[in-house]
Design an enzyme around this catalytic site. Structure first.
Site, PDB file in Angstrom:
ATOM      1  N   CYS A   1      39.893  46.780  44.638  1.00  0.00           N
ATOM      2  CA  CYS A   1      39.932  48.138  44.082  1.00  0.00           C
ATOM      3  C   CYS A   1      38.533  48.736  44.001  1.00  0.00           C
ATOM      4  O   CYS A   1      37.749  48.368  43.113  1.00  0.00           O
ATOM      5  CB  CYS A   1      40.584  48.092  42.696  1.00  0.00           C
ATOM      6  SG  CYS A   1      40.572  49.690  41.869  1.00  0.00           S
TER       7      CYS A   1
ATOM      8  N   CYS B   1      37.737  50.714  40.857  1.00  0.00           N
ATOM      9  CA  CYS B   1      37.443  49.871  39.689  1.00  0.00           C
ATOM     10  C   CYS B   1      36.052  49.248  39.795  1.00  0.00           C
ATOM     11  O   CYS B   1      35.304  49.226  38.823  1.00  0.00           O
ATOM     12  CB  CYS B   1      38.449  48.722  39.565  1.00  0.00           C
ATOM     13  SG  CYS B   1      40.143  49.158  39.925  1.00  0.00           S
ATOM     14  N   ASP B   2      35.726  48.704  40.953  1.00  0.00           N
ATOM     15  CA  ASP B   2      34.565  47.812  41.044  1.00  0.00           C
ATOM     16  C   ASP B   2      33.385  48.356  41.856  1.00  0.00           C
ATOM     17  O   ASP B   2      32.313  47.750  41.844  1.00  0.00           O
ATOM     18  CB  ASP B   2      35.002  46.471  41.667  1.00  0.00           C
ATOM     19  CG  ASP B   2      36.048  45.773  40.808  1.00  0.00           C
ATOM     20  OD1 ASP B   2      36.053  46.000  39.584  1.00  0.00           O
ATOM     21  OD2 ASP B   2      36.860  45.003  41.358  1.00  0.00           O
TER      22      ASP B   2
END
Ligand code: NAP
Length: 313
Positions: free
Chosen positions: A137, A140-141
């Site tokens: 993701c 997200c990261d």
């Protein structure tokens, strides 16, 4: 209502942000609620590190901590939680029957929030470096890979979108795709192909991920020549699709050709009284906050539906 210990007003299957949020709302509505958490209690966020984009946490929060908080919040209002996996359902007659490895339960209404799992490449190093350079993701990261050489695997919209997003952080971004053309929609593919910060390895697959404490290199194999080369990479984003966790519902509820739950009126499945929320139907947004929002919607719809069934309003 007659209650046996295994009967509930609502059973929620799944324990990601959608399931726990549905648990918070339904138990606050004074319904008797059981959450069956599944094989990974807390869902996908249990495997991520810091979550920086969940509103309300200005300095970020670790995924597992966020999920433990949600779980405690659902329990605080009376939701019971069992860490077990659903292996069989019967939605043909009411009350609905749900069987886990350990027990059989019945419920007047069901919310399915079993989510989706990122498809894995299935190679050496992928699991070993999960959360230490291997990610599923970019939203997200991505920010954790500032200044790194980044590899993105896949050729669909997600891979292209993630690669484009990652150019904001990475020193370089390389898309590794198993064919010689992208599957992504034309407009997104054209944008990525024209982006000078994105390089491509066509007809290529990742065969190994190596490093020490974290990922430092990725081995790529040219599928035409069979030649392997090891390239420096601080991060690898696997974007080869998701698989909705719907196997147990096949034949019981309408699913689309990719296995996602087909809904009408936002939260209703093809069986009246069975609702769904989160990544199990949503392959577009797939965020913790949107899943939580869908969980809230399903809970409100369940509460209204049960009230209509019982009191006609
Ligand atoms: P996808 O369209 O199924 O693409 C998956 C990609 O991964 C394909 O290029 C596929 O290769 C490759 N792949 C699959 N298994 C692989 C394996 N084992 N090893 C190596 N490569 C593999 O999945 P997605 O990109 O996640 O998109 C899912 C859906 O969401 C699509 O409908 C997409 O349009 C939509 N979406 C839309 C947007 C947007 O509109 N902004 C953004 C993201 C996603 P092949 O091409 O060879 O099959």
């Amino acid at each position: 209502m007659s209650e046996t210990s295994n009967h509930r007003d609502v059973i929620i299957i799944g324990s990601g942000p959608a399931g726990y949020t549905a648990g918070i709302y339904t138990s606050r509505a004074r319904l008797s609620v059981l959450i069956i958490s599944g094989t990974l209690p807390g869902g996908q966020l249990m495997t991520t590190s810091e979550v920086e984009n969940y509103p309300g946490f200005p300095t970020g929060i670790f995924g597992p901590e966020l999920m433990m908080n949600m779980r405690q919040q659902a329990e605080r209002f009376g939701a019971a939680i069992v860490d077990d996996e659903v292996i069989k359902v019967d939605f043909k007659k009411r009350p609905f029957t749900i069987t886990t490895h350990a027990e059989t339960y019945t419920a007047d209404a069901v919310i399915i929030a079993t989510g989706a799992s990122p498809r894995k490449i299935g190679i050496s190093g992928e699991q070993k470096y999960g959360g230490r350079g291997v990610s599923y993701c970019a939203t997200c990261d991505g920010p954790f890979f500032r200044g790194e050489d980044i590899v993105v695997v896949g050729g669909g919209d997600t891979a292209v979108e993630e690669a484009t997003f990652l150019t904001k952080f990475g020193k370089s971004v390389r898309i590794v795709h198993r064919r010689d053309s992208l599957r992504a929609s034309k407009i997104m593919a054209e944008k990525a192909l024209a982006n000078p910060k994105i390089k491509f390895s066509w007809n290529s697959v990742v065969t190994d991920i190596t490093g020490d404490k974290k990922v430092s290199a990725v081995t790529i194999k040219d599928t035409n020549t069979g030649k392997e080369s090891k390239i420096t990479a601080g991060g690898i984003f696997v974007a080869i699709g998701h698989e909705p966790n719907t196997a147990v519902f096949r034949g019981h509820l309408d699913l689309d050709d990719k296995g996602y739950m087909v809904l009408k009126d936002h939260t209703r499945t093809s069986v009246e009284g069975v609702f769904a929320a989160g990544d199990v139907h949503d392959h577009r947004y797939r965020q913790a906050v949107t899943a939580a929002g869908f969980g809230c919607m399903a809970a409100i719809d369940v509460e209204r539906w049960l009230s209509e069934q019982r009191h006609g309003n």
